[in-house]
Design an enzyme around this catalytic site. Structure first.
Site, PDB file in Angstrom:
ATOM      1  CE  LYS A   1      -3.091   2.569   2.895  1.00 42.73           C
ATOM      2  NZ  LYS A   1      -4.315   2.569   3.983  1.00 42.73           N
TER       3      LYS A   1
ATOM      4  CG  ASP B   1      -5.720   7.966   4.303  1.00 41.91           C
ATOM      5  OD1 ASP B   1      -6.541   8.455   3.794  1.00 41.91           O
ATOM      6  OD2 ASP B   1      -5.935   6.795   4.887  1.00 41.91           O
TER       7      ASP B   1
ATOM      8  CE  LYS C   1      -6.776   8.666   7.740  1.00 40.40           C
ATOM      9  NZ  LYS C   1      -7.376   7.788   8.557  1.00 40.40           N
TER      10      LYS C   1
ATOM     11  CG  ASP D   1      -1.935   5.405   4.749  1.00 42.78           C
ATOM     12  OD1 ASP D   1      -1.747   4.250   5.431  1.00 42.78           O
ATOM     13  OD2 ASP D   1      -3.347   5.459   4.086  1.00 42.78           O
TER      14      ASP D   1
ATOM     15  CG  ASP E   1     -10.061   7.441   6.411  1.00 39.96           C
ATOM     16  OD1 ASP E   1      -8.956   7.422   5.882  1.00 39.96           O
ATOM     17  OD2 ASP E   1     -10.303   7.772   7.559  1.00 39.96           O
TER      18      ASP E   1
ATOM     19  CD  GLU F   1      -6.844   5.267   2.408  1.00 36.19           C
ATOM     20  OE1 GLU F   1      -7.847   5.211   2.871  1.00 36.19           O
ATOM     21  OE2 GLU F   1      -5.616   4.941   2.775  1.00 36.19           O
TER      22      GLU F   1
ATOM     23  NE  ARG G   1     -10.924  -1.192   3.678  1.00 35.24           N
ATOM     24  CZ  ARG G   1     -11.427  -1.410   4.944  1.00 35.24           C
ATOM     25  NH1 ARG G   1     -12.610  -2.167   4.989  1.00 35.24           N
ATOM     26  NH2 ARG G   1     -10.928  -0.908   6.135  1.00 35.24           N
TER      27      ARG G   1
HETATM   28  N1  BES Z   1      -4.444   4.690   6.561  1.00 38.44           N
HETATM   29  C1  BES Z   1      -5.612   4.360   7.577  1.00 38.44           C
HETATM   30  C2  BES Z   1      -5.257   3.349   8.895  1.00 38.44           C
HETATM   31  C3  BES Z   1      -4.209   3.973   9.508  1.00 38.44           C
HETATM   32  C4  BES Z   1      -4.554   4.306  10.936  1.00 38.44           C
HETATM   33  C5  BES Z   1      -2.901   3.701   9.477  1.00 38.44           C
HETATM   34  C6  BES Z   1      -3.723   4.547  11.978  1.00 38.44           C
HETATM   35  C7  BES Z   1      -1.932   4.181  10.407  1.00 38.44           C
HETATM   36  C8  BES Z   1      -2.410   4.428  11.724  1.00 38.44           C
HETATM   37  C9  BES Z   1      -6.509   3.766   6.870  1.00 38.44           C
HETATM   38  O1  BES Z   1      -6.821   3.995   5.532  1.00 38.44           O
HETATM   39  C10 BES Z   1      -7.855   4.119   7.511  1.00 38.44           C
HETATM   40  O2  BES Z   1      -8.331   5.505   7.499  1.00 38.44           O
HETATM   41  N2  BES Z   1      -8.697   3.192   7.749  1.00 38.44           N
HETATM   42  C11 BES Z   1      -9.997   3.568   8.385  1.00 38.44           C
HETATM   43  C12 BES Z   1     -10.979   2.541   7.764  1.00 38.44           C
HETATM   44  C13 BES Z   1     -12.351   2.978   8.342  1.00 38.44           C
HETATM   45  C14 BES Z   1     -12.682   3.773   7.722  1.00 38.44           C
HETATM   46  C15 BES Z   1     -13.161   1.598   8.052  1.00 38.44           C
HETATM   47  C16 BES Z   1      -9.759   3.393   9.791  1.00 38.44           C
HETATM   48  O3  BES Z   1      -9.255   2.361  10.248  1.00 38.44           O
HETATM   49  O4  BES Z   1     -10.355   4.222  10.508  1.00 38.44           O
HETATM   50 ZN    ZN Z   2      -5.030   4.843   4.522  1.00 35.24          ZN
HETATM   51 ZN    ZN Z   3      -7.790   5.810   5.184  1.00 27.77          ZN
END
Ligand code: BES
Ligand code: ZN
Ligand code: ZN
Length: 482
Positions: A250, A255, A262, A273, A332, A334, A336
């Site tokens: 990834k 992000d 966020k 990210d 968010d 994204e 996947r």
């Molecule tokens: N890049 C984030 C995940 C992340 C969180 C990485 C903390 C490093 C530290 C990912 O893209 C994300 O935002 N995931 C969301 C998914 C949710 C919207 C289902 C999350 O985990 O909040």
């Molecule tokens: Zn991300």
């Molecule tokens: Zn994200």
């Protein structure tokens, strides 16, 4: 820093280093009999309890670093050796000792490896943006061995190559989002390809659209810095024809969350990210330079997740590379979407084994924190190899379940799938990825959201990128290639 493997002491060392555990000296000693006696007296006089490092003492006229390698908390003794070597190197630099002698004649190869890793970790500094750079003092480490000089020199060289890759990965990760955009990352990959002779293929947004890599397009189209897919290939003549390992990373260079924005407070950390892509690129560089006998590809899914008039809207539906339709209910989630294309690409390359690395979910950070990487796999044999390789490299892994009960939560209302599930965030994300894993392929997904980037000093890592994944990937490639 310089590391020299010698079969006897050159006499140039200004100080000796003495590793000890509890009250006993480790490894055969550099010290004279008299100094050894003195050292034993010092150690015996130590109070029981937490074993702090002893300062710099003169033993029989020779300045000596006392380095505590005692095991505490949950770390392995190899990891403590790394930390001990790291502390030694920090102190030698601070004291400006130009040459330190370590007598490691009776060390096991993996102990030597750990110590050298520790010395290198002490070298890492991300000061590109500091106007006053700390002048780093360069120390020569003379590692004295007996008849293993050849074997140990090879280990030292291999660690040097691997550590250079780790430092590169950490630099890419620590670089702010506006400076390491997808196109800048592409040029970094091109540099690596040139350095190592790897085959490289770069797809820009036009190529991605034309070939139906719509996950990456959907995620990256909202930014001025458009998305790319980079594929690198290492195929040595001596590699087995039956095994092809694809590493998918990834690579969200930033992000923001997109329209599902966020919160502000920790958003800056999202420069990390792209840690999956950085680890994968660092690993394939190392594998190529070490000339491991295994066919490996790396697929970097590079994009920036932004808000803007061209950004994907919540509710938008796209058709993924494997034909499945996906509704983006949260922009968010994204990673996947970007990875769906990386997994498809690995399938087209006819990979037999796929490992994807991604800072995928906040849920994994909450579940396992910064010290342990949660991983998923559809192949138990591969899973146990990963656990074993991780242990050898002092990178902790914990197996997570691909719990089918939660798969229903990913069913879309208007599309085949939606991009967030209703239960267990990290597992739902893995189950989403599973929808895009080519058939009959051994696959593992590593969610490194917690372990890729630390916000306080940890082990031998200062604040920021840890470089997690590179070592375990290289070790795994070594084992699979055997
Ligand atoms: N890049 C984030 C995940 C992340 C969180 C990485 C903390 C490093 C530290 C990912 O893209 C994300 O935002 N995931 C969301 C998914 C949710 C919207 C289902 C999350 O985990 O909040
Ligand atoms: Zn991300
Ligand atoms: Zn994200």
């Amino acid at each position: 820093m310089k590391i020299k493997i010698e079969s006897k002491e050159s006499g140039k060392a200004i100080a000796h280093a003495l590793f000890f555990v509890k009250k006993s000296i480790q490894f055969s000693s550099v010290l004279s009999e008299k100094a050894t006696e003195q050292a034993e007296t010092v150690l015996n006089g130590m109070e029981e309890g937490p074993f702090e490092d002893l300062e710099f003492l003169e033993l029989d006229g020779v300045p000596t670093f006392f380095v505590n390698a005692a095991k505490e908390r949950g770390l392995t003794s190899l990891d403590h050796l790394r930390m001990a070597a790291y502390r030694l190197a920090k102190r030698a630099k601070k004291k400006q000792i130009s040459c330190v002698s370590l007598m490691l004649a009776d060390a096991a190869p993996e102990q030597l490896k750990s110590i050298i890793h520790g010395l290198y970790y002490a070298e890492y500094e991300f000061d590109r943006y500091k106007t006053k750079k700390q002048k780093s003092f360069s120390v020569v480490y003379e590692i004295v061995v007996q008849d293993q000089a050849k074997e140990f020199s090879k280990i030292a060289n291999d660690v040097a190559i691997e550590q250079a890759s780790i430092s590169m990965a950490r630099d890419w990760i620590n670089t702010p989002g506006s400076d390491l955009t997808p196109s800048v990352f592409v040029s970094e990959a091109e540099k690596i390809a040139k350095e190592t002779g790897l085959k490289i293929k770069v797809r820009d947004i036009k190529a991605l659209q034309k070939e139906g890599y719509n996950g990456l397009v959907t995620v990256g189209k909202g930014s001025q810095s458009l998305p790319y897919m980079v594929t690198l290939e290492y195929k040595p003549a001596k590699a087995s024809k039956d095994l092809h390992l694809a590493l998918v990373g990834k690579g969200l260079t930033f992000d923001t969350g997109g329209i599902s924005l966020k919160p502000a407070s920790t958003m800056w950390e999202m420069c990390c990210d792209m840690s999956g892509a950085a680890a994968v690129l660092g690993a394939i560089r190392t594998i190529a330079l070490l000339k491991l006998p295994i066919h490996v590809s790396a697929v970097l899914c590079l994009a920036e997740n932004r808000i803007g008039s061209k950004a994907v809207l919540p509710g938008d539906i796209f058709t993924a590379k494997n034909g499945k339709t996906v509704m983006v209910d949260n922009t968010d989630a994204e990673g996947r979407l970007a990875l769906s294309d990386g997994l498809a690409e690995a399938g087209l390359l006819k990979a037999t084994h796929i490992i994807d690395l991604a800072t995928l979910t906040g849920a994994m950070v909450r579940a396992l924190g910064y010290a342990v990487t949660g991983f998923f796999s559809n192949d138990e044999k591969l899973a146990s190899k990963i656990l074993e390789a991780g242990q050898t490299c002092c990178e902790k892994f914990w197996p997570m379940p691909l719990e089918e009960e939660y798969a229903d939560g990913l069913k879309g209302k208007f599309a085949d799938l939606q991009n967030i599930g209703s239960d267990a965030g990290a597992i739902s994300a893995a189950l989403f990825l599973k929808e895009f894993v080519p058939e009959n392929t051994s696959w593992s997904h590593w969610d490194i959201a917690g372990t890729a980037f630390v916000t306080k000093p940890w082990k031998y890592t200062s604040h920021g990128a840890t470089g997690i994944g590179v070592q375990t990937l290289v070790e795994l490639a070594r084992q699979l290639g055997e």
